[in-house]
Design an enzyme around this catalytic site. Structure first.
Site, PDB file in Angstrom:
ATOM      1  N   LYS A 178      47.628  27.124  40.608  1.00 38.80           N
ATOM      2  CA  LYS A 178      46.554  27.232  41.603  1.00 38.80           C
ATOM      3  C   LYS A 178      45.249  27.650  40.925  1.00 38.80           C
ATOM      4  O   LYS A 178      45.061  28.806  40.569  1.00 38.80           O
ATOM      5  CB  LYS A 178      46.897  28.259  42.702  1.00 38.80           C
ATOM      6  CG  LYS A 178      45.976  28.043  43.896  1.00 38.80           C
ATOM      7  CD  LYS A 178      45.672  29.280  44.701  1.00 38.80           C
ATOM      8  CE  LYS A 178      44.527  30.107  44.260  1.00 38.80           C
ATOM      9  NZ  LYS A 178      43.185  29.505  44.282  1.00 38.80           N
ATOM     10  N   GLY A 231      42.211  37.222  36.743  1.00 45.43           N
ATOM     11  CA  GLY A 231      41.174  37.352  37.761  1.00 45.43           C
ATOM     12  C   GLY A 231      40.750  38.803  37.884  1.00 45.43           C
ATOM     13  O   GLY A 231      40.881  39.582  36.932  1.00 45.43           O
ATOM     14  N   SER A 232      40.268  39.151  39.063  1.00 45.35           N
ATOM     15  CA  SER A 232      39.696  40.483  39.244  1.00 45.35           C
ATOM     16  C   SER A 232      40.787  41.550  39.345  1.00 45.35           C
ATOM     17  O   SER A 232      41.916  41.272  39.756  1.00 45.35           O
ATOM     18  CB  SER A 232      38.855  40.490  40.522  1.00 45.35           C
ATOM     19  OG  SER A 232      39.670  40.138  41.614  1.00 45.35           O
ATOM     20  N   GLU A 253      45.956  39.470  33.733  1.00 46.70           N
ATOM     21  CA  GLU A 253      44.815  39.580  32.814  1.00 46.70           C
ATOM     22  C   GLU A 253      43.596  39.799  33.690  1.00 46.70           C
ATOM     23  O   GLU A 253      43.247  38.932  34.491  1.00 46.70           O
ATOM     24  CB  GLU A 253      44.641  38.283  31.998  1.00 46.70           C
ATOM     25  CG  GLU A 253      45.785  37.966  31.074  1.00 46.70           C
ATOM     26  CD  GLU A 253      45.969  38.960  29.945  1.00 46.70           C
ATOM     27  OE1 GLU A 253      45.061  39.784  29.711  1.00 46.70           O
ATOM     28  OE2 GLU A 253      47.034  38.940  29.318  1.00 46.70           O
ATOM     29  N   CYS A 287      35.532  37.728  30.694  1.00 45.13           N
ATOM     30  CA  CYS A 287      36.252  38.996  30.798  1.00 45.13           C
ATOM     31  C   CYS A 287      36.022  39.854  29.569  1.00 45.13           C
ATOM     32  O   CYS A 287      36.137  41.073  29.633  1.00 45.13           O
ATOM     33  CB  CYS A 287      37.726  38.726  31.006  1.00 45.13           C
ATOM     34  SG  CYS A 287      38.358  37.586  29.793  1.00 45.13           S
TER      35      CYS A 287
HETATM   36  P1  NAD Z   1      39.467  36.483  41.609  1.00 42.70           P
HETATM   37  O1  NAD Z   1      40.406  37.635  41.477  1.00 42.70           O
HETATM   38  O2  NAD Z   1      38.561  36.449  42.769  1.00 42.70           O
HETATM   39  O3  NAD Z   1      40.294  35.108  41.673  1.00 42.70           O
HETATM   40  C1  NAD Z   1      41.202  34.725  40.663  1.00 42.70           C
HETATM   41  C2  NAD Z   1      42.246  33.787  41.275  1.00 42.70           C
HETATM   42  O4  NAD Z   1      43.065  34.534  42.177  1.00 42.70           O
HETATM   43  C3  NAD Z   1      41.663  32.637  42.100  1.00 42.70           C
HETATM   44  O5  NAD Z   1      42.423  31.474  41.895  1.00 42.70           O
HETATM   45  C4  NAD Z   1      41.806  33.148  43.517  1.00 42.70           C
HETATM   46  O6  NAD Z   1      41.838  32.117  44.485  1.00 42.70           O
HETATM   47  C5  NAD Z   1      43.136  33.871  43.410  1.00 42.70           C
HETATM   48  N1  NAD Z   1      43.378  34.870  44.461  1.00 42.70           N
HETATM   49  C6  NAD Z   1      42.482  35.625  45.126  1.00 42.70           C
HETATM   50  N2  NAD Z   1      43.116  36.408  46.020  1.00 42.70           N
HETATM   51  C7  NAD Z   1      44.438  36.171  45.894  1.00 42.70           C
HETATM   52  C8  NAD Z   1      45.601  36.671  46.532  1.00 42.70           C
HETATM   53  N3  NAD Z   1      45.540  37.580  47.507  1.00 42.70           N
HETATM   54  N4  NAD Z   1      46.796  36.205  46.146  1.00 42.70           N
HETATM   55  C9  NAD Z   1      46.883  35.290  45.167  1.00 42.70           C
HETATM   56  N5  NAD Z   1      45.824  34.745  44.553  1.00 42.70           N
HETATM   57  C10 NAD Z   1      44.610  35.194  44.900  1.00 42.70           C
HETATM   58  O7  NAD Z   1      38.659  36.379  40.227  1.00 42.70           O
HETATM   59  P2  NAD Z   1      37.458  35.356  39.888  1.00 42.70           P
HETATM   60  O8  NAD Z   1      36.227  35.819  40.585  1.00 42.70           O
HETATM   61  O9  NAD Z   1      37.927  33.948  40.068  1.00 42.70           O
HETATM   62  O10 NAD Z   1      37.312  35.593  38.322  1.00 42.70           O
HETATM   63  C11 NAD Z   1      36.563  36.621  37.775  1.00 42.70           C
HETATM   64  C12 NAD Z   1      37.467  37.751  37.323  1.00 42.70           C
HETATM   65  O11 NAD Z   1      38.416  37.260  36.400  1.00 42.70           O
HETATM   66  C13 NAD Z   1      36.710  38.825  36.586  1.00 42.70           C
HETATM   67  O12 NAD Z   1      37.084  40.090  37.077  1.00 42.70           O
HETATM   68  C14 NAD Z   1      37.151  38.668  35.136  1.00 42.70           C
HETATM   69  O13 NAD Z   1      37.106  39.819  34.383  1.00 42.70           O
HETATM   70  C15 NAD Z   1      38.523  38.131  35.281  1.00 42.70           C
HETATM   71  N6  NAD Z   1      38.917  37.380  34.095  1.00 42.70           N
HETATM   72  C16 NAD Z   1      39.822  37.959  33.248  1.00 42.70           C
HETATM   73  C17 NAD Z   1      40.222  37.305  32.105  1.00 42.70           C
HETATM   74  C18 NAD Z   1      41.221  37.932  31.182  1.00 42.70           C
HETATM   75  O14 NAD Z   1      41.939  37.231  30.534  1.00 42.70           O
HETATM   76  N7  NAD Z   1      41.302  39.242  31.101  1.00 42.70           N
HETATM   77  C19 NAD Z   1      39.720  36.025  31.832  1.00 42.70           C
HETATM   78  C20 NAD Z   1      38.801  35.454  32.701  1.00 42.70           C
HETATM   79  C21 NAD Z   1      38.422  36.151  33.845  1.00 42.70           C
END
Ligand code: NAD
Length: 483
Positions: A178, A231-232, A253, A287
């Site tokens: 996804k 993600g976040s 991550e 990130c």
């Molecule tokens: P996000 O958490 O908003 O979304 C990430 C993914 O999770 C998306 O596909 C989103 O649709 C999904 N998601 C959201 N809510 C969910 C839920 N309740 N259940 C399951 N899936 C859900 O993050 P973003 O805004 O897309 O990305 C930015 C964040 O990603 C930043 O905080 C950044 O630091 C982090 N990031 C981390 C790394 C790493 O490897 N450490 C790499 C890239 C980005």
């Protein structure tokens, strides 16, 4: 105005078939919001559940496929990604706003990741041990985990998915992928290549949709054995709670508040280069971005004034324009959030050095000048992840204070130091509380074959990338046999 093709057939890929959905969405070009990049199908819970069932049904067959078969599939995907890196890079630049050279490099890297894991499929192997009991043989083997739910962010829409999909398939798992809602065309383009790589139906599935519905359906399903999320921190935390409750394997991550330490003995021009690349390239939407620049007092003023000159000279503009250093932010919401951080910095008394203004360009996009502030350790801009083009400088009396500031954060992804002192470089590598250290390098920018991940609030579970990926995508079995 540079307009490109609209991708209209961006559909779910479930059980070997392309499917439409009841609702659709669009992604727009952040460099020129009048340009639609893709119209895509948005999966509901029922569609995600059918993708999960297809993956679960395919597992018994795929998990026993030969290493050569898996290697061939991955190699084929990698070859096509590499051959089409310019076209895919263009799509990525249009959908996310990374500059074209960065975007093409990302597409190529995704190809290299698949090639690497084609090799990993062949390198498997286990361990033999002497038994404590006479005549007994002990061996340790690795087996695939099952169905892997792979949830990815928008900021690296080809490499982050590649880093999850390739090892999952290499080690014999089935996948439901996804991507983030802002980047459906990139997720679909990758899936389209995978769909032609001779995988049995159900082994790989794509579901596009919201995190709340499509993502949550993956998190909740008892048929998903392993969840890898990038993600976040907020969403990672929720996923961890839900997955742990049903004992699924979890790998998270998440964000960072990465520091670059600059000592008085550093090559200051090189340190400024590291800061510009680490903090501002891709608008700090990485990130591993260095959002805290911790500078030893003796070179503080010189560093700040040279960094300011470099920021003034950065060219911000349309991601496809030649010579542009930094493109737009990914969407209106992220631009507004970054501008709001500029307001917070001013309100809490941080000293403004440069930038932080919305910018107008020939096309309507989410442009902003890179922002630099001098902060105190307690300021919010020095403590919270911003994920935008704003960095702060913190003054440190000496190396010991710089290291203490570097570690004074709940996150621990990447940390860098610029110094010519071997003693301090070695000490920093050992004592920085992070998953990755960089000496005389930007905090962002890693190799795809080396382990990737963070400590503290930045990560959970085994590392991604390279040989270490096997920890997450396999489960260990210990066999005893009386010979
Ligand atoms: P996000 O958490 O908003 O979304 C990430 C993914 O999770 C998306 O596909 C989103 O649709 C999904 N998601 C959201 N809510 C969910 C839920 N309740 N259940 C399951 N899936 C859900 O993050 P973003 O805004 O897309 O990305 C930015 C964040 O990603 C930043 O905080 C950044 O630091 C982090 N990031 C981390 C790394 C790493 O490897 N450490 C790499 C890239 C980005």
């Amino acid at each position: 105005m540079i307009h490109g093709e609209i991708h209209q057939n961006v559909r779910q890929y479930i059980n070997g078939r392309w499917e439409t959905s009841a609702t659709t969405g669009v992604s727009a070009n952040p460099s020129d919001t009048s340009e639609v990049v893709a119209e895509y199908a948005r999966a509901d819970r029922r569609q995600v559940e059918s993708a999960i069932r297809a993956a679960a049904d395919a597992f018994s067959h795929w998990s026993h496929s030969t290493p050569q078969r898996r290697a061939d599939v991955l190699d084929r995907i990698g070859t096509e990604l590499l051959a089409r890196k310019d076209e895919l890079g263009l799509l990525l630049a249009r959908e996310v706003g990374k500059t074209l050279p960065e975007a093409v490099a990302e597409a190529a890297r995704a190809g290299q990741v698949f090639k690497f894991f084609a090799g990993e499929a062949l390198r498997g192997g286990g361990e033999n041990m002497a038994s404590l009991r006479a005549g007994v043989q002990v061996d340790v083997t690795r087996e695939p985990v099952g169905v892997a739910g792979l949830i990815t962010p928008w900021n690296s829409p080809l490499t982050v998915p590649a880093t999850k999909i390739a090892p999952a398939l290499a080690h014999g798992n089935c996948v439901v992928f996804k991507p983030a809602e802002l980047v459906p065309a990139c997720g679909w383009a990758l899936a389209e290549i995978i769909s032609r790589a001779a995988l049995p139906a159900g082994v790989f599935n794509l579901v596009m949709g919201s995190g709340r519905e499509a993502g949550q359906a993956l998190v909740d399903s008892p048929l998903v054995d392993a969840l890898s999320f990038t993600g976040s921190a907020r969403n990672g935390e929720r996923i961890l709670q839900a997955a742990a409750a049903r004992r699924a394997k979890v790998q998270l991550e998440m964000g960072g508040k990465n520091a670059l330490v600059v000592l008085a003995d550093a090559d200051i021009d090189h340190a400024v280069d590291c800061a510009v690349q680490g903090a501002y390239f891709s608008n700090g939407q990485r990130c591993t971005a260095s959002s805290r620049l911790i500078v030893e007092a003796a070179v503080h003023d010189a560093f700040v004034s040279r960094l300011r000159e470099r920021l003034k000279a950065l060219k911000i503009g349309h991601a496809l324009e030649r010579g542009v250093d930094v493109g737009p932010l990914v969407d209106e919401e992220r631009l507004a959030r970054s501008l709001a951080w500029v307001g917070i910095a001013r309100e809490e008394g941080a000293e403004h050095v440069w930038g932080g203004e919305p910018l107008k360009r020939a096309t309507a996009g989410h442009y902003m000048s890179p922002a630099l502030f001098l902060a105190q350790p307690g300021h919010r801009i020095a403590r919270e992840q911003i994920f935008g083009p704003l960095a702060c400088v913190l003054r440190a009396a000496d190396y010991d204070e710089a290291l203490a500031l570097c570690n004074d954060t709940p996150s621990g992804l990447s940390a860098g130091i610029c110094t010519n002192s071997l003693k301090h470089a070695m000490h920093f590598r050992r004592h920085a509380e992070v998953g990755m250290t960089m000496v005389n390098l930007p905090t962002a920018g890693v190799d795809f074959h080396a382990p990737f991940g963070g400590r503290k609030g930045s990560g959970y579970g085994p590392r991604e990338q390279g040989r270490h990926a096997a920890e997450f995508y396999t489960t260990v079995k210990t066999g005893y046999m009386l010979a």
